[in-house]
Design a protein around this motif. Structure first.
Motif, PDB file in Angstrom:
ATOM      1  N   PRO A 248       0.841  -1.211   0.000  1.00  0.00           N
ATOM      2  CA  PRO A 248       0.000   0.000   0.000  1.00  0.00           C
ATOM      3  C   PRO A 248       0.869   1.251   0.000  1.00  0.00           C
ATOM      4  N   SER A 249       0.378   2.283  -0.662  1.00  0.00           N
ATOM      5  CA  SER A 249       1.180   3.499  -0.802  1.00  0.00           C
ATOM      6  C   SER A 249       1.071   4.421   0.401  1.00  0.00           C
ATOM      7  N   ASN A 250       0.044   4.249   1.213  1.00  0.00           N
ATOM      8  CA  ASN A 250      -0.146   5.107   2.379  1.00  0.00           C
ATOM      9  C   ASN A 250      -0.992   4.394   3.421  1.00  0.00           C
ATOM     10  N   ARG A 251      -1.148   5.024   4.551  1.00  0.00           N
ATOM     11  CA  ARG A 251      -1.856   4.403   5.666  1.00  0.00           C
ATOM     12  C   ARG A 251      -3.329   4.165   5.344  1.00  0.00           C
ATOM     13  N   PHE A 252      -3.956   5.087   4.631  1.00  0.00           N
ATOM     14  CA  PHE A 252      -5.369   4.913   4.305  1.00  0.00           C
ATOM     15  C   PHE A 252      -5.598   3.626   3.517  1.00  0.00           C
ATOM     16  N   SER A 299       9.443   9.944  11.934  1.00  0.00           N
ATOM     17  CA  SER A 299       8.272   9.209  12.413  1.00  0.00           C
ATOM     18  C   SER A 299       7.590   8.512  11.238  1.00  0.00           C
ATOM     19  N   VAL A 300       7.280   7.242  11.415  1.00  0.00           N
ATOM     20  CA  VAL A 300       6.655   6.441  10.361  1.00  0.00           C
ATOM     21  C   VAL A 300       5.603   5.529  10.991  1.00  0.00           C
ATOM     22  N   SER A 301       4.833   4.878  10.142  1.00  0.00           N
ATOM     23  CA  SER A 301       3.912   3.831  10.577  1.00  0.00           C
ATOM     24  C   SER A 301       4.392   2.505  10.018  1.00  0.00           C
ATOM     25  N   VAL A 302       4.298   1.451  10.822  1.00  0.00           N
ATOM     26  CA  VAL A 302       4.681   0.114  10.389  1.00  0.00           C
ATOM     27  C   VAL A 302       3.410  -0.736  10.314  1.00  0.00           C
ATOM     28  N   ALA A 303       3.123  -1.268   9.119  1.00  0.00           N
ATOM     29  CA  ALA A 303       1.930  -2.079   8.891  1.00  0.00           C
ATOM     30  C   ALA A 303       2.322  -3.548   8.782  1.00  0.00           C
ATOM     31  N   ILE A 304       1.633  -4.404   9.530  1.00  0.00           N
ATOM     32  CA  ILE A 304       1.865  -5.851   9.470  1.00  0.00           C
ATOM     33  C   ILE A 304       0.510  -6.538   9.361  1.00  0.00           C
ATOM     34  N   ASP A 375       8.665 -12.246   9.685  1.00  0.00           N
ATOM     35  CA  ASP A 375       9.854 -12.205   8.837  1.00  0.00           C
ATOM     36  C   ASP A 375      10.234 -10.769   8.476  1.00  0.00           C
ATOM     37  N   PRO A 376      11.482 -10.528   8.079  1.00  0.00           N
ATOM     38  CA  PRO A 376      11.931  -9.178   7.730  1.00  0.00           C
ATOM     39  C   PRO A 376      11.185  -8.555   6.546  1.00  0.00           C
ATOM     40  N   ASP A 377      10.606  -9.397   5.674  1.00  0.00           N
ATOM     41  CA  ASP A 377       9.893  -8.849   4.519  1.00  0.00           C
ATOM     42  C   ASP A 377       8.378  -8.781   4.730  1.00  0.00           C
ATOM     43  N   SER A 378       7.933  -8.984   5.963  1.00  0.00           N
ATOM     44  CA  SER A 378       6.499  -9.034   6.238  1.00  0.00           C
ATOM     45  C   SER A 378       5.878  -7.714   6.630  1.00  0.00           C
ATOM     46  N   SER A 379       6.688  -6.732   6.970  1.00  0.00           N
ATOM     47  CA  SER A 379       6.144  -5.430   7.386  1.00  0.00           C
ATOM     48  C   SER A 379       6.384  -4.382   6.307  1.00  0.00           C
ATOM     49  N   VAL A 380       5.504  -3.391   6.302  1.00  0.00           N
ATOM     50  CA  VAL A 380       5.587  -2.282   5.335  1.00  0.00           C
ATOM     51  C   VAL A 380       5.680  -0.973   6.110  1.00  0.00           C
ATOM     52  N   VAL A 381       6.645  -0.150   5.760  1.00  0.00           N
ATOM     53  CA  VAL A 381       6.814   1.146   6.414  1.00  0.00           C
ATOM     54  C   VAL A 381       6.117   2.223   5.571  1.00  0.00           C
TER      55      VAL A 381
END
Length: 384
Positions: A248-252, A299-304, A375-381
């Motif tokens: 996803p490109s953004n939090r929304f 500051s960032v958001s981490v999505a899992i 895993d290291p590739d499972s989250s999106v910043v």
């Protein structure tokens, strides 16, 4: 002549048009804006849609998706911008002069006419010879598997059958572009899922470009070649379903498409092939196997996603990408189980696990102390 014989056929081996740098879009929306008084329903939207696509406009109520569809159909005139269909500017062309047909959510069938008469109505209004009308109606009814019900009235049909009559009526006129406004919204869940695959089969067989408006994320993910997510009158991301979900490109978008765990964090390191983010709720570091192009301390958001998390009673052997807590909720859904885990920080995390075996032995349950890892590739910043 049958409907299918005049339509270009798609080939599964061909590279999709939207991945070809030199492909010409079949529908081009250029800086379209639509205002109703002081309210801007669609705000400077630009979008390219290609031949033979099944494109979904996805968004919540008031996002602007239906207004954009109505402008494509010609039912609304844009305040500014252009709509080009098959190389022709249709921005101010009336609906009846566009190579477009629209299928409404209500289906709008004539209750006093039979199935075949409903499908034939538009062709007869055009003055086509009776023999051609009869042939085209029979062909399209066979294609939607309703030939044996041609003489029935709409009230004698199921919801799914009425939906296919409306689809046949839209397709029999051989439009270059078919617009569908929440086409499956009136069907129950099981029938809706079955009809999604039927719609995909017809679109691929006929080779017509479909644009579908829906608020149902699962429906869009199932149907679409690509999805355009709309919010407050703008398209916030356009991508294939896999990329929309995984990148996803953004939090929304991350929160709108499927379920996701979102953690606020601060960038600690950012190298070319790795990065770390500290998240207070996780009381530790999130390690990624790629760079994120962020400044230190940003500051960032981490999505899992919930299915990316492993849940075990034993502690994982890793210094990063781990946390622990107590199970507070368990939902057995048949194919999967859903767990809600409260961390020491008070944050609640959602985890889904497939039920691959009928009897998994010692099942996790309420109040169990568990460890989560990923895993290291499972989250999106996400930076926005």
């Amino acid at each position: 002549m049958s409907v299918s014989s005049v339509m270009p056929q798609t080939t599964s081996q061909a590279k999709p048009s939207w991945r070809q740098t030199d492909a010409e879009p079949f529908v081009r929306i250029e800086q379209i804006t639509k205002q109703f008084g002081d309210f801007t329903a669609v705000n400077n939207v630009s979008l390219d849609i290609y031949q033979n696509e099944l494109f979904c406009l996805l968004g919540g109520s008031g996002s602007g998706k239906s207004t954009l569809l109505r402008m494509l159909a010609g039912f609304e005139a844009p305040t500014s911008g252009r709509i080009i269909i098959d190389g022709v500017d249709m921005s101010h062309t009336p609906p009846w002069e566009r190579p477009v047909n629209m299928m409404f959510q209500s289906y709008a069938l004539f209750p006093h006419l039979s199935v075949e008469a409903n499908v034939a109505f538009g062709l007869k209004r055009e003055g086509l010879p009776n023999a051609e009308v009869k042939k085209r109606v029979a062909d399209i009814l066979d294609m939607v598997q309703l030939g044996h019900l041609a003489r029935r009235k709409p009230h004698m049909l199921s919801g799914g059958q009425r939906q296919r009559v409306a689809l046949a009526r839209s397709l029999v006129k051989q439009p270059k572009l078919l617009l569908l406004d929440e086409p499956l919204g009136a069907l129950d869940k099981k029938l809706r899922e079955e009809t999604q695959f039927e719609l995909m089969r017809l679109q691929e067989e006929l080779g017509i470009t479909f644009i579908v408006v829906t608020h149902d994320q699962e429906e869009a993910m199932t149907l679409a070649t690509r999805i355009g997510v709309m919010n407050h009158g703008v398209i916030v991301q356009t991508a294939e379903p896999h990329d929309m979900y995984e990148y996803p490109s953004n939090r929304f978008v991350a929160e709108f498409i499927g379920n996701v765990n979102m953690f606020e964090g601060t960038v600690v390191t950012d190298e070319r092939d790795s990065a770390t983010v500290h998240c207070n709720d996780l009381q530790g570091l999130v390690y990624l196997d790629h760079g994120i192009s962020c400044a230190s301390n940003q500051s960032v958001s981490v999505a899992i996603r919930p299915e990316k998390l492993r849940i075990t009673r034993d502690a994982p052997n890793t210094p990063h990408n781990r946390c622990e807590g107590v199970i507070t909720e368990v939902a057995y859904m048949g194919s999967q189980s859903i767990y809600k885990v409260r961390l020491a920080s008070g944050c609640e995390v959602r985890v889904t696990q497939p039920n691959a075996q009928r009897d998994s032995g010692d099942r996790l349950t309420w109040d169990d102390h568990v460890h989560l890892s990923w895993d290291p590739d499972s989250s999106v910043v996400l930076t926005s």
